[in-house]
Design an enzyme around this catalytic site. Structure first.
Site, PDB file in Angstrom:
ATOM      1  N   ARG A  90      13.607  -0.219   7.532  1.00  0.00           N
ATOM      2  CA  ARG A  90      14.558   0.798   7.120  1.00  0.00           C
ATOM      3  C   ARG A  90      14.666   0.833   5.595  1.00  0.00           C
ATOM      4  O   ARG A  90      15.723   0.675   5.017  1.00  0.00           O
ATOM      5  CB  ARG A  90      15.927   0.532   7.759  1.00  0.00           C
ATOM      6  N   GLU A 131     -13.780  -0.967  -1.749  1.00  0.00           N
ATOM      7  CA  GLU A 131     -14.871  -0.675  -2.678  1.00  0.00           C
ATOM      8  C   GLU A 131     -15.275   0.794  -2.584  1.00  0.00           C
ATOM      9  O   GLU A 131     -15.536   1.442  -3.600  1.00  0.00           O
ATOM     10  CB  GLU A 131     -16.090  -1.558  -2.369  1.00  0.00           C
TER      11      GLU A 131
END
Lengths: 352, 352
Positions: free
Chosen positions: A202, A46
């Site tokens: 990876r 927020e």
């Protein structure tokens, strides 16, 4: 709300012990602010979205995947107060926050400020999105996903342990994406010693999202390590450890550092002490069975290759007494093709 | 052609050694005749459809899933001659008939009669529809479907053999439907003696389609039987045994009658001698592995229940030397939900 959930997914596995929340602020049909909990747990969604919206928040609607927090922390103000001060006219939430410091107080503070509040929008999707945070609050342990790469006949490897490769490159890349959505990854000692898996992410751009590495072994800590716990073995937990459900003392008591920055646990239930709300269990079959036997698997990811192995290694005993007990425990929630393989996602069916 | 294929499926497994063919005759956009090979192999689809069409065949188009036969048999005239005499203007076929007595001669005879002929329409679907006939012609053995009812971890039963029930009632009813599409059903001796399966079709209206029952066992014929083959053990083969590829002598040499009207074979390759072009292999795991090891499975039906068993019986060795050999052998051709279970159908990937 769907957009807010998509934002929330960006840091799934990186905000522990905070929930991964998403927030979208809409004014007159246009998005004026977007936010999601940042890695490490702050800033909150927020705060980020309101900072982007600025004055455009006045009269706008804020869509947020969790009740805005009502407590002030040294690391930032309460989001309910920020929203009240921003001038938003309406807040739409997916779920209430079970944290006792908020739990309805956030909504109440918004209402007191004259903001219209509604909740329950896409609640199931939000529960899935913040499963780690919610399971930690409800059960005091991380949300646990078990990944298995299988042949059609359920083999995770040949009889001699060879498993390269059962699934193809697309499925293996997807596994790395899943790793990036978890803050800890666990293998059994056998897999660790045989395969020497790197257990990192990876995928280009996601290398920094490699999770904490954990080895399950009932034997003493791996050689090269002392008996005395050292508090994490040099692996910096990515979350804020101040959550009341993961006291540092319990963590240190149950985990031992291992070479190469590993955490060592001796029993599946010790995952409760990990500084991680999303745990990814990757193998092998014995470790998978130990977690299933302990009732600790919330989500099952099956990567299935269109091959038949025959006589391969399959899941060992999980303590089932009769076939009838096996039924009703798993619900298919997603299925898709990944190259020539198929991914199926099952969730544990729990009483509501 | 799709309608003709649907008709052809009605007697799949009941026309051996004849192919299950479908025929639809269309005149001015209206269906005037429908036919399919009748149980036992005669009348042929075209004869049935032409009989229904009568004079309305004149100028019509006949859609037929296989090249009309060109040979006259004691059991009926050649369909190519019937079509030529009927006045149809056009014949659309899916496949040529590899039977040397037809193999192009059917089409040639139609062309000579001034009928427009085209072929190759929905050929893949037709190959699948008549797989038994085509595999028998090409490889001298039946088309073999292996059915496995499995848990997510590949178990076909608990460790002690209990398998009632892995899948639910919808999946089990579907298995009976599949039985009705085969003219022989085979189990291993272990399954036969342990489960005493009835191996019939228990679906309302299809009871008469229960297939010939076959038991695989390397041991001598089941007790209660003599050593001398008796030519089928009281089971009346449903097909016409005059096909050149299933000489009665080979059948009698390799099969022994068993009590209760069973045929006994000692090795998977002996299925070539069965009076059946569609064989359904139902279990157990050792029998399945023997057929896979022999390269005799053309189609894999996996009924998968959303349960995890752990330590159950799984498929034993199938002679695989390395994981790489397992790849590229199976292609997913169908997947659907059956109650809370899932059915997956794989076909063996063969060189064209």
């Amino acid at each position: 709300m769907a957009a807010a959930l998509a934002l929330a997914s960006r840091t799934r596995g990186a905000t522990t012990p905070n929930p991964n929340v998403g927030c979208v602020i809409v004014r007159e049909g246009r998005v004026v602010g977007r936010g999601w909990t940042q890695a490490g747990g702050r800033p909150h969604a927020e705060a980020m979205a309101l900072a982007e919206a600025g004055d455009r928040a006045k009269g706008a609607t804020a869509y947020v995947t969790l009740e805005p927090c009502a407590h002030v922390s040294p690391r930032g103000p309460a989001c309910a107060d920020l929203l009240a001060a921003s001038g938003v006219a309406r807040v739409v939430a997916a779920l209430g926050d079970p944290d006792p410091r908020t739990d309805g107080t956030g909504f109440a503070r918004l209402s007191e400020a004259g903001i219209a509040v509604s909740t329950g929008v896409l609640a199931d999707e939000a529960r899935r999105s913040m499963a780690g945070f919610l399971i930690r609050r409800a059960l005091g342990r991380p949300h646990v996903t078990l990944k298995l790469a299988l042949s059609l006949d359920g083999a995770v490897s040949m009889a001699d342990g060879r498993s390269r490769w059962i699934t193809g490159p697309v499925a293996r890349a997807h596994t790395h994406l899943e790793r990036s959505r978890h803050d800890a990854i666990l293998v059994g000692r056998g897999t660790w010693e045989t395969d020497r898996p790197r257990l990192n992410v990876r995928l280009p751009g996601l290398e920094s999202r490699s999770p904490l590495r954990v080895v399950l072994s009932s034997k003493p800590p791996l050689k090269g390590e002392g008996d005395r716990p050292k508090g994490g073995g040099g692996v910096a937990p990515r979350g804020n450890l101040s959550s009341p459900s993961t006291p540092p003392s319990a963590l240190q008591a149950a985990t031992s550092p291992c070479r190469g920055g590993l955490i060592h646990i001796t029993h599946p239930t010790a995952v409760a002490t990990l500084p991680a709300d999303h745990l990814f269990v990757e193998g092998g079959a014995r470790t998978a069975a130990a977690f299933l036997n302990a009732g600790l698997i919330d989500r099952l990811l099956l990567y299935r290759a269109p091959i038949v192995i025959g006589g391969g290694r399959t899941l060992p005993d999980i303590g089932l007494g009769a076939l009838a007990e096996a039924h009703g425990r798993w619900r298919l929630v997603d299925a898709r093709a990944l190259g020539s393989d198929r991914l199926e996602v099952y969730e544990a069916a729990r009483e509501a």
